[in-house]
Design an enzyme around this catalytic site. Structure first.
Site, PDB file in Angstrom:
ATOM      1  N   ILE A   5     -10.385  98.108 -59.425  1.00 14.88           N
ATOM      2  CA  ILE A   5     -10.429  99.356 -58.211  1.00 14.88           C
ATOM      3  C   ILE A   5      -9.464 100.287 -58.895  1.00 14.88           C
ATOM      4  O   ILE A   5      -8.556 100.104 -59.251  1.00 14.88           O
ATOM      5  CB  ILE A   5      -9.895  98.891 -56.863  1.00 14.88           C
ATOM      6  CG1 ILE A   5     -10.569  97.427 -56.366  1.00 14.88           C
ATOM      7  CG2 ILE A   5      -9.674  99.796 -55.855  1.00 14.88           C
ATOM      8  CD1 ILE A   5     -12.065  97.862 -56.254  1.00 14.88           C
ATOM      9  N   ALA A  20      -2.005  83.617 -60.439  1.00 10.71           N
ATOM     10  CA  ALA A  20      -1.532  82.521 -59.701  1.00 10.71           C
ATOM     11  C   ALA A  20      -1.273  83.012 -58.238  1.00 10.71           C
ATOM     12  O   ALA A  20      -1.496  82.202 -57.249  1.00 10.71           O
ATOM     13  CB  ALA A  20      -0.309  82.119 -60.391  1.00 10.71           C
ATOM     14  N   THR A  21      -0.560  84.150 -57.950  1.00 10.50           N
ATOM     15  CA  THR A  21      -0.276  84.712 -56.684  1.00 10.50           C
ATOM     16  C   THR A  21      -1.384  84.905 -55.804  1.00 10.50           C
ATOM     17  O   THR A  21      -1.425  84.619 -54.668  1.00 10.50           O
ATOM     18  CB  THR A  21       0.737  85.792 -56.592  1.00 10.50           C
ATOM     19  OG1 THR A  21      -0.054  87.004 -57.213  1.00 10.50           O
ATOM     20  CG2 THR A  21       2.058  85.521 -57.335  1.00 10.50           C
ATOM     21  N   LYS A  22      -2.425  85.499 -56.366  1.00  8.47           N
ATOM     22  CA  LYS A  22      -3.798  85.883 -55.664  1.00  8.47           C
ATOM     23  C   LYS A  22      -4.748  84.584 -55.437  1.00  8.47           C
ATOM     24  O   LYS A  22      -5.142  84.418 -54.330  1.00  8.47           O
ATOM     25  CB  LYS A  22      -4.465  86.808 -56.719  1.00  8.47           C
ATOM     26  CG  LYS A  22      -3.765  88.343 -56.664  1.00  8.47           C
ATOM     27  CD  LYS A  22      -3.619  88.866 -55.214  1.00  8.47           C
ATOM     28  CE  LYS A  22      -2.669  90.168 -55.083  1.00  8.47           C
ATOM     29  NZ  LYS A  22      -2.580  90.767 -54.062  1.00  8.47           N
ATOM     30  N   TYR A  64       0.367  86.966 -61.564  1.00  4.63           N
ATOM     31  CA  TYR A  64      -0.530  87.827 -60.818  1.00  4.63           C
ATOM     32  C   TYR A  64      -1.831  86.978 -60.202  1.00  4.63           C
ATOM     33  O   TYR A  64      -2.134  86.649 -59.148  1.00  4.63           O
ATOM     34  CB  TYR A  64      -1.092  89.062 -61.293  1.00  4.63           C
ATOM     35  CG  TYR A  64      -1.894  90.007 -60.436  1.00  4.63           C
ATOM     36  CD1 TYR A  64      -1.371  90.780 -59.560  1.00  4.63           C
ATOM     37  CD2 TYR A  64      -3.339  90.110 -60.745  1.00  4.63           C
ATOM     38  CE1 TYR A  64      -2.264  91.456 -58.503  1.00  4.63           C
ATOM     39  CE2 TYR A  64      -4.111  90.722 -59.731  1.00  4.63           C
ATOM     40  CZ  TYR A  64      -3.373  91.560 -58.791  1.00  4.63           C
ATOM     41  OH  TYR A  64      -4.070  92.400 -57.950  1.00  4.63           O
ATOM     42  N   SER A  68      -7.641  88.963 -55.364  1.00 12.88           N
ATOM     43  CA  SER A  68      -7.973  89.828 -56.384  1.00 12.88           C
ATOM     44  C   SER A  68      -9.078  88.964 -56.811  1.00 12.88           C
ATOM     45  O   SER A  68      -9.157  87.430 -56.741  1.00 12.88           O
ATOM     46  CB  SER A  68      -7.110  89.889 -57.315  1.00 12.88           C
ATOM     47  OG  SER A  68      -7.651  90.332 -58.491  1.00 12.88           O
TER      48      SER A  68
END
Length: 232
Positions: free
Chosen positions: A175, A144-146, A142, A129
């Site tokens: 999106i 951090a994960t991406k 979110y 992302s």
């Protein structure tokens, strides 16, 4: 006929990728966790094979791969989003988003690895992302994960390149998928107005970029922003 596995394939970006790879003549499998009706409908529409599996569960992933056999292309698209102040996020929610968004890729890549190494070829495309590139307030987990997905992509590209395996990443912007369904229309319009292209993205925009990276023979370790110029 190349075989493709797409995780998180029942809706949104994943479903658009399923349709695109089926249309281009690939043998397509996709994983889904909860959306059984959507998965069945997509399977009937496209001819792709749907398999129910939680990517955060290593045993479930290995079982799914045992039904498929060797693949040529792995699209790691499955992911979840959580919003809110980090200080208000429970430890279980923090662990869950990392389990799906990061460990899910670990599980799927490891399950595909023996087949890729045996034939000394393969392509992996991860889905990050733009928030993994620049971070977003109230989306710390979110983001951090991406960000981790991007780091994994680059490291794997270096590690697996000598074995003929390419690893690339798409980093979508805004999106119009279910993840945006709870965003107020005024905010979506504001995001659109801040995007140089002048619109928010569609799942098909991202699927097209995924297909390119899956088939580009001299491209590896790259992060392709699909954000209309929102992040440059």
């Amino acid at each position: 006929m190349p075989t493709v596995l797409i995780t998180g394939g029942s809706r949104g970006i994943g479903a658009a990728a399923v349709r695109r790879f089926c249309k281009s003549g690939h043998n397509v499998y996709f994983l889904y966790e909860k959306e059984t009706k959507l998965a069945q409908a997509l399977s009937l529409e496209t001819g792709a094979t749907a398999i129910c599996a939680d990517v955060s569960d290593r045993a479930a992933v290995q079982n799914a791969f045992s039904q498929i056999g060797t693949i040529d292309i792995l699209i790691c698209n499955a992911g979840i989003s959580m919003t809110g102040l980090m200080s208000m996020m429970s430890e279980s929610d923090w662990d869950r988003i990392f389990a799906v968004n990061v460990k899910g890729i670990y599980n799927c890549v490891n399950a595909a690895m023996s087949g890729f190494l045996a034939k000394q070829s393969g392509a992996i495309v991860t889905v990050s992302s733009m928030w993994g590139q620049v971070g977003a307030s109230c989306e710390v987990a979110y983001s951090a994960t991406k960000g981790a997905v991007i780091a994994m992509t680059k490291a794997l590209a270096k590690e697996l390149g000598p074995s003929g395996i390419r690893v690339n990443c798409v980093a979508p912007g805004v999106i119009l998928t279910d993840m945006c369904s709870q965003i107020e229309p005024e905010i979506l319009d504001e995001l659109r107005s801040e995007t140089p292209i002048g619109r928010n993205g569609t799942p098909e925009d991202v699927a097209q970029a995924i297909e390119y990276l899956a088939n580009a023979p001299f491209v590896t370790g790259q992060v392709l922003g699909v954000n209309g110029g929102y992040v440059i």
